[in-house]
Design an enzyme around this catalytic site. Structure first.
Site, mmCIF file in Angstrom:
data_model
loop_
_atom_site.group_PDB
_atom_site.id
_atom_site.type_symbol
_atom_site.label_atom_id
_atom_site.label_comp_id
_atom_site.label_asym_id
_atom_site.label_seq_id
_atom_site.Cartn_x
_atom_site.Cartn_y
_atom_site.Cartn_z
ATOM 1 N N ASP A 1 36.307 40.933 41.331
ATOM 2 C CA ASP A 1 37.767 40.964 41.465
ATOM 3 C C ASP A 1 38.170 42.108 42.400
ATOM 4 O OD1 ASP A 1 40.465 40.489 40.869
ATOM 5 O OD2 ASP A 1 40.431 41.805 39.112
ATOM 6 N N ASP B 1 17.721 57.537 62.790
ATOM 7 C CA ASP B 1 17.448 56.525 61.770
ATOM 8 C C ASP B 1 18.721 55.751 61.419
ATOM 9 O OD1 ASP B 1 18.451 58.828 60.756
ATOM 10 O OD2 ASP B 1 17.239 58.836 58.930
ATOM 11 N N HIS C 1 40.552 34.513 35.207
ATOM 12 C CA HIS C 1 40.683 35.935 34.885
ATOM 13 C C HIS C 1 42.103 36.486 34.953
ATOM 14 C CE1 HIS C 1 40.465 36.903 39.257
ATOM 15 N NE2 HIS C 1 41.111 37.986 38.905
ATOM 16 N N GLU D 1 47.224 37.294 31.935
ATOM 17 C CA GLU D 1 48.059 38.421 32.327
ATOM 18 C C GLU D 1 49.313 37.971 33.085
ATOM 19 O OE1 GLU D 1 45.815 41.576 34.030
ATOM 20 O OE2 GLU D 1 47.498 42.127 35.314
ATOM 21 N N ASP D 2 49.137 37.007 34.004
ATOM 22 C CA ASP D 2 50.231 36.703 34.923
ATOM 23 C C ASP D 2 50.979 35.398 34.662
ATOM 24 O OD1 ASP D 2 49.382 38.912 36.248
ATOM 25 O OD2 ASP D 2 48.307 37.836 37.820
ATOM 26 N N HIS E 1 42.714 33.529 45.209
ATOM 27 C CA HIS E 1 42.064 34.754 44.725
ATOM 28 C C HIS E 1 41.063 34.479 43.600
ATOM 29 C CE1 HIS E 1 41.415 38.741 43.107
ATOM 30 N NE2 HIS E 1 42.073 38.425 42.004
HETATM 31 MN MN MN Z 1 42.346 39.472 40.015
#
Ligand code: MN
Length: 739
Positions: free
Chosen positions: A153, A273, A88, A92-93, A63
């Site tokens: 993201d 169109d 990124h 956080e993780d 990812h």
């Molecule tokens: Mn992410």
């Protein structure tokens, strides 16, 4: 996690291939330090995410690598952004801390990664999404790359939504619809915005989406030969301009075709169109405007233009930086064809937005290059009142992402661009906050107008101020821009705060009297009275909306604390599942599985979108009327899902149900007198065997519009009815209402 050991070699191969693909996509103008840092970021991220997997089962690290690749290829960002994108999700993780990132990669990358790290659980669920977004935007004004990486993201998450459970897909799609897609538009990221819209539609309306995809495939050949025929007569003349050029004939997005089918109420086959011809010229900047108009003249010599469809965003670019010359002409076989003429530079800006814009900054001479700076200033101003409630903030910010705009002038002749629908009072606030606050009279083209007057293109606006003038609550109804709204709200809060001081004193006295601590009990009272904040409580006490002497009726004193006397839970609004009285009488009860269970929940069908069995639906837990079932396409749903995602529940039809549902159809056609009503009702009751609940028809000058409420047992039956009615003589369109 069991998959973690499935096949380590296979994982390694996947990861290395993804990384190589990323490296290949980057431009060669990187120095050794960049290369070294990218490698280091990659290695840290691989290690940190090594134990995680995505919902699809893939190693998680794929990812961030793909997000970095999107940043490089689709947004055109450089090494700093690539490194930040790779990192990124680590803070956080994983175990990696922000301090480590800053230490290894410097303050700038630390700042960006911090901006991309979601806030922890300290906020209540209600506004968590909004709080997080507010944080992203606060960093955005310091470094725009934060939001650009956030876009990449979100794009990758949207592209890989397939393995998520349905209700999560809907929630993520709704958020994208509510904020990311308009923001992509505002940042000039047209390709990303278009893809967002298509992906949102693919989730909300999978069948219609597939239907348009396959129809586009079926007609591809025919379209290609039409484009050829259209271009043939102009190529000779174009070669005379002596600059290289490219012509493309690209189909419009699935979403925009769907939108046309819905708004124009015509079938796919009648949309002519479906594609736009684009002519991209490789010309020096100084010649751009001139050559674009030469090309315009060449095309309109061959194909007749429709004057009112000429759009000149070369002389006056859109406020998101878009530049292009658009015209619609009558092509072979009388079909309307849109032609877009632009330079290579304009094309890059149109496709990649901000990053490309940055590249050309300083190269162009005019002041238009500052469109982003102007926009960032306005975001900064909304952020300044940072005590505003996050959901209010998000809605203020959203109005700042306007699609269409209106051009007006100051008395000196300076042009100002405001969102379409903006009022004279919005204009005052756009000049300066103080001019807004003290605005006492407004003239448009020398005539006095009300402050809520909607601006028109070309208006010249003169503001008169008076230092005694003050904003009032009523002003909120007279403005639409985020800036004006947040400034007025801020001023109102100030007024409230001042008045509230008396309330606070009264409360302090009362609590002292009861011998309990002020600090420890005041929030209990805020919650008890169902208010949002302490100032609200003080204000209500000051205005005697709440009487301090009543406190002892609701609370007993235990030690230092107020304790609620348990009777009925009055005053507190908790979302809970309540029994819902069924408003309509169906024969039989529609049966749905809610979160996988068929008898645990009470629910009712939302009357805004009237779902019928077979529609894609979801459950929304309301604060006071229980669980409501909406269609995924319901226009009310987007806002609900984006802001209150945790209230969403999965809902599925139980297929054996025999129930009736109300479906509302809008029917238009050519009016040939009373015959229409008779034919329609005969077709519905005799031919289709359906019951009509209500029938309303209105005719105007040979044309009518009717609203029919039918009872149907499922979506299939409804579709058969729609097709049957469409085939009747004199009927032009039959559509189901969305809300
Ligand atoms: Mn992410």
């Amino acid at each position: 996690m069991p998959q973690a050991t499935i096949n380590k070699e296979e994982d390694k191969r996947l990861i290395i291939n993804a990384y190589r693909r990323l490296l290949k996509s980057m431009k060669s103008d990187m120095d050794d330090t960049d290369r070294k840092n990218i490698r280091m970021a990659y290695e840290i991220a691989v290690e940190a995410h090594s134990k995680q997997r995505r919902k699809s089962g893939e190693p998680y690290i794929l990812h961030p690598i793909e997000v970095a690749r999107i940043c490089a290829v689709e947004i055109g960002l450089g090494p700093t952004a690539i490194i930040a994108a790779l990192l990124h999700d680590v803070v956080e993780d994983t175990e990696v801390t922000l301090e480590e990132v800053t230490e290894k990669f410097g303050d700038r990358i630390g700042l960006i990664v911090d901006g991309l790290t979601k806030l922890d659980g300290m906020y209540n669920v209600e506004s968590k999404q909004a709080e997080n977004f507010k944080k992203v935007l606060r960093t955005l004004v310091e470094d725009v790359r934060v939001i650009l990486i956030k876009m990449a993201d979100r794009l990758h998450n949207m592209r890989t939504l397939g393995s998520m459970p349905r209700h999560k897909q809907l929630k993520i799609a709704a958020e994208t619809d509510y904020i990311y897609s308009p923001l992509a538009h505002r940042l000039g990221l047209y390709n990303i915005k278009t893809e967002f819209q298509d992906l949102i539609m693919k989730i909300k309306e999978p069948e219609t989406y597939q239907e348009i995809v396959s129809k586009l495939q079926d007609t591809e050949q025919e379209r290609a030969s039409y484009v050829k025929e259209f271009i043939k007569p102009i190529t000779d003349a174009l070669s005379e301009i002596n600059y290289p050029y490219r012509i493309t004939g690209r189909p419009k997005s699935i979403y925009s075709i769907w939108n046309k089918i819905k708004t124009k109420k015509i079938p796919f086959e009648e949309i002519y169109d479906l594609f736009a011809i684009r002519i991209i010229l490789d010309v020096p900047i100084k010649k751009e405007k001139q050559i674009c108009w030469v090309v315009y003249s060449i095309i309109t010599d061959v194909h007749t233009p429709i004057p009112e469809r000429l759009k000149d965003w070369i002389t006056t670019p859109k406020s998101n930086g878009y530049e292009s010359l658009h015209t619609t002409v009558v092509g072979p076989m009388g079909r309307f064809v849109e032609v877009q003429i632009r330079s290579q530079r304009m094309d890059e800006i149109a496709e990649r937005g901000f990053a490309a814009h940055w590249k050309y900054k300083g190269v162009t001479t005019d002041t238009q290059a500052d469109v982003y700076d102007n926009w960032l200033d306005s975001v900064r101003e909304i952020l300044e009142n940072n005590d505003s409630d996050a959901i209010e903030f998000l809605s203020d910010f959203k109005t700042n992402l306007f699609n269409e705009e209106v051009y007006v002038y100051t008395p000196k002749g300076d042009m100002k661009i405001l969102p379409k629908g903006a009022t004279a009072l919005d204009f005052a606030f756009s000049i300066h906050t103080d001019i807004g606050y003290h605005c006492s009279a407004i003239k448009i083209n020398n005539k006095l107008v009300p402050m809520g007057y909607k601006l028109q293109n070309g208006d010249q606006v003169t503001i008169t101020t008076n230092k005694n003038q003050k904003p009032s609550e009523a002003w909120l109804k007279m403005v639409v821009t985020g800036k004006a709204r947040s400034k007025i709200r801020f001023a109102m809060k100030e007024v409230k705060r001042k008045q509230g001081e008396f309330g606070k004193e009264a409360l302090e006295r009362k609590l002292k009297n009861l011998k309990v601590s002020f600090e420890e009990n005041v929030d209990t009272l805020v919650k008890f009275y169902g208010l949002k904040s302490r100032p609200d409580l003080y204000f209500d006490i000051a205005t005697e909306e709440i009487l301090v002497q009543d406190i002892k009726d609701h609370f007993s004193v235990e030690g230092n604390k107020l304790v609620l006397i348990p009777k009925e839970k009055e005053g507190i609004e908790v979302p809970e599942i309540t029994e819902v009285k069924r408003g309509r009488k169906y024969e039989g009860t529609p049966r749905l599985m809610i979160n996988g269970s068929s008898d645990e929940y009470q629910y009712s069908l939302a009357s805004c979108c009237n779902p019928v069995q077979g529609d894609h639906v979801f459950g929304y837990l309301t604060a006071n009327v229980g669980l409501k079932i909406h269609r995924t396409t319901c226009p009310n749903a987007t806002n609900l899902m984006a802001n209150y995602g945790y209230r969403i529940m999965k809902a599925e039809w139980v297929s054996s149900t025999k129930s009736s549902f109300v479906a509302e159809l809008i029917i238009t056609g050519v009016d040939d007198g009373p015959g229409v009503i008779e034919r329609l009702s005969r077709s519905i009751s005799s031919d289709l065997g359906l019951n009509i609940r209500s029938f309303f028809i209105e005719g105007h000058e040979g044309y009518f519009e009717g609203k029919i409420n039918l009872l149907v047992t499922n979506k299939n039956q409804l579709n058969i009815a729609i097709r049957g009615l469409q085939n009747l003589d004199g009927i032009s369109s039959v559509t189901r209402t969305e809300a």
